[in-house]
Design a protein around this motif. Sequence first.
Motif, PDB file in Angstrom:
ATOM      1  N   LEU A 101      -6.681  -4.707   0.733  1.00  0.00           N
ATOM      2  CA  LEU A 101      -6.349  -3.383   0.164  1.00  0.00           C
ATOM      3  C   LEU A 101      -7.732  -2.523   0.085  1.00  0.00           C
ATOM      4  O   LEU A 101      -7.535  -1.381   0.743  1.00  0.00           O
ATOM      5  CB  LEU A 101      -5.674  -3.559  -1.344  1.00  0.00           C
ATOM      6  N   ARG A 102      -8.713  -3.083  -0.441  1.00  0.00           N
ATOM      7  CA  ARG A 102      -9.713  -2.030  -0.449  1.00  0.00           C
ATOM      8  C   ARG A 102     -11.048  -2.867  -0.924  1.00  0.00           C
ATOM      9  O   ARG A 102     -10.696  -3.881  -1.504  1.00  0.00           O
ATOM     10  CB  ARG A 102      -9.520  -1.004  -1.646  1.00  0.00           C
ATOM     11  N   ALA A 154      -7.020  -1.786   6.426  1.00  0.00           N
ATOM     12  CA  ALA A 154      -5.871  -1.818   5.256  1.00  0.00           C
ATOM     13  C   ALA A 154      -5.093  -2.631   6.120  1.00  0.00           C
ATOM     14  O   ALA A 154      -4.353  -2.448   7.012  1.00  0.00           O
ATOM     15  CB  ALA A 154      -5.525  -0.446   4.885  1.00  0.00           C
ATOM     16  N   ASP A 155      -4.346  -3.687   5.089  1.00  0.00           N
ATOM     17  CA  ASP A 155      -3.203  -4.620   5.526  1.00  0.00           C
ATOM     18  C   ASP A 155      -3.627  -5.490   6.421  1.00  0.00           C
ATOM     19  O   ASP A 155      -2.721  -6.523   6.737  1.00  0.00           O
ATOM     20  CB  ASP A 155      -2.001  -3.797   5.922  1.00  0.00           C
TER      21      ASP A 155
END
Length: 452
Positions: free
Chosen positions: A305-306, A354-355
């Motif tokens: 995600l981050r 991301a993902d």
Amino acid sequence: MKRCLTGLLLVLTLLAFATTGWAATTITQNVPYLTDVQDHWAKPAVEKVYALGLDKGFADGTFRPNQNVQCLEVITTLLKSVGYQEQVAKQKRAKNTTPAYPVPRDQNYVDFAVAQQFIPSTMLNNFKYDRPVNRGELAALLTKTLYLMPPDNAKSFTDTYNLPADYLAAIQAVSHQGIMSGYQDGSFRPQALVSRGELAAILSKLYDQGWVRMDAKKKIDGWVAGVVQGKKGLEVEISSLKGNRKIPVSENCQVYYLGQRMDIRQAVNYRMAGILDDKRQLSYVELLERRTFSPVQRDVYGSFLRLAEGEPLVFTVKDLLCQEVDYPVAWDAVITNEKSKSKSNKDLLKKIKADQFLKLGVTSGGTVQEITILDVKSITGEISRLDRALYLKDKKSNSKKYVPDHFYGWDAGRIVDKEGEEISGVSAGDKVKITYIGEPFYERVLEIQKLN
């Protein structure tokens, strides 16, 4: 006669420059390295500010740590250290005007400091560029330059009760910030003069606290994976999540651990913070801690995600239970890309999107020791039946490439809708996209996404 006078004037000028309290900007290769700090208490700090380029000492190779700091010296050194160069360069003075506080050099720095009201009143009222500076004045200059505020619960000193309010507040501010401290007898000694060694110690603290502005390319951190003999001297192999680097070691490189000197060859498996000189050689190293080799206790699968930069670095992932979880990352963690089969030879952190699915190797203390960028595969189809395995309807294909048509342990992966939100389950007839890893016949399902 004119030629003799010119030569004499040149000699006198050079002698004056060599004996002044102002530090020289460069040191020639033939000059010894900091010959007069070997037994001085401020030696580590002096060597650090020398490596940073904040103070290069004098042209004869000395630093003169016990010499008093002069007014102009402290103003320019401090403003340059904390990054006011660009603002000073924009400082303009009307043509044919005499500065209010004339100095023989760096007039624009003094003009800027006066305009910004950085210089305390006592220094201006008795302004002489070459007069020594006391601790109270330096505290006030630091407070104004760094915009520090005194704390609510200020520490008291035995000898500051009769100081002007602004000086007292400044002393309390720098003390609370840990930039300047008092003495064991409880005093601050605001009237005591500041030596060059003391100023170096303060600049070292400013650097450690992040106040000093410098080229980010001259800072290097990570852990020492090895020290090898290169063609031109020693080279240090430094590993971090940002990749592996091999850095040449300067002849005068200084290495410290807990304030004690160490040989660079003893630094293997230590976490380090280093400074590069203008030749991109390692010139100063501070060893922070030794690797503990914490074993991985469990693997966590999830999608990225981050990340939050800081100490430590924190990864946030969406695990296979569809929960957001934060994991601190160990400073000596190893990152691997399954597709390239490489370990930290590039800045793989920047390649994580991301993902993207990851496997995190987590220690018993909950810290990530290993990060694996997974080589995932996916297949889309309609569920024909569900029991111990999830079966997809047969697809006609001329390809001889293996394509799985059923998945055991399918319910261990997360199940989501088209928007990625968790749902209760899937059933026969649903069209799904299955993301998985593993070898043929031993696939592991990470996610089942219902498409209809």
